[in-house]
Design an enzyme around this catalytic site. Structure first.
Site, PDB file in Angstrom:
ATOM      1  N   GLU A  47       1.341 -11.364   2.472  1.00  0.00           N
ATOM      2  CA  GLU A  47       1.760 -12.289   2.141  1.00  0.00           C
ATOM      3  C   GLU A  47       3.260 -12.298   1.990  1.00  0.00           C
ATOM      4  OE1 GLU A  47       0.593  -9.679  -1.823  1.00  0.00           O
ATOM      5  OE2 GLU A  47      -0.548 -10.524   0.120  1.00  0.00           O
TER       6      GLU A  47
ATOM      7  N   ARG B 132      -3.459   1.840  -4.473  1.00  0.00           N
ATOM      8  CA  ARG B 132      -3.839   2.162  -5.582  1.00  0.00           C
ATOM      9  C   ARG B 132      -5.775   1.750  -5.439  1.00  0.00           C
ATOM     10  NH1 ARG B 132       0.764  -1.245  -5.287  1.00  0.00           N
ATOM     11  NH2 ARG B 132      -0.440  -2.743  -4.722  1.00  0.00           N
TER      12      ARG B 132
END
Length: 170
Positions: free
Chosen positions: A95, A58
């Site tokens: 994460e 992205r």
């Protein structure tokens, strides 16, 4: 414009407990996408930015148009094995797991002024990996621009000392 209204929340993706911020709904809205790119580029207009770097995937969709507006080059950061020439590799934590990125060794010249642009700042792992590679190649990171910042994951703290811009905070 309220960009949060243009970003879809997808629960439990890519795994249970993650609230994925899907920017494809913003990207398909021409006026919203254009405004977001213009707003990300604005703080860096008039500054000498040699290249914009965008991490896969992205970061390509956000970084390349920012580079175009700034009149800068664009350098992609890719997953391992995707770049055809000699690369520098950096492994890091996400994460929700581990990953690695690569950059062409000749993509950043010593003294090159670099703006890193990505869709999301979470824990700062991807961005710090990108910074480490740029600096190892002799580049200078002049700014970090994100469409979305997940403030509760404290990525900005990991990136202390760098100029961080984000359009939407959660």
């Amino acid at each position: 414009m309220n960009f949060q209204e243009k970003i879809r929340n997808v629960p439990d993706f890519p795994q249970q407990g993650i609230q994925f911020k899907d920017i494809t709904t913003l990207l398909k809205d021409g006026p919203a996408f254009r405004l977001a790119i213009d707003m990300l580029a604005k703080p860096y207009k008039g500054k000498h930015i040699d290249v914009v770097v965008g991490p896969e995937a992205r970061g390509f969709a956000i970084g390349a148009p920012v580079a175009y507006i700034l009149g800068s080059g664009f350098v992609p950061i890719r997953k391992p094995g995707k770049l055809p020439a000699e690369t520098l590799k950096y492994e890091y934590s996400l994460e929700y797991g581990k990953d690695a990125l690569e950059i062409h060794k000749d993509a950043i010249e010593p003294g090159c002024q670099v703006l890193i642009v990505d869709d999301l700042l979470a824990t700062g792992g991807t961005t710090m990996a990108t910074i480490k590679m740029i600096e190892q190649l002799g580049g200078k990171v002049t700014g970090l621009a994100f469409l979305i910042e997940l403030s509760f994951l404290n990525g900005r703290e990991v990136l202390a000392g760098y100029d961080v811009t984000s359009l939407v905070q959660y």
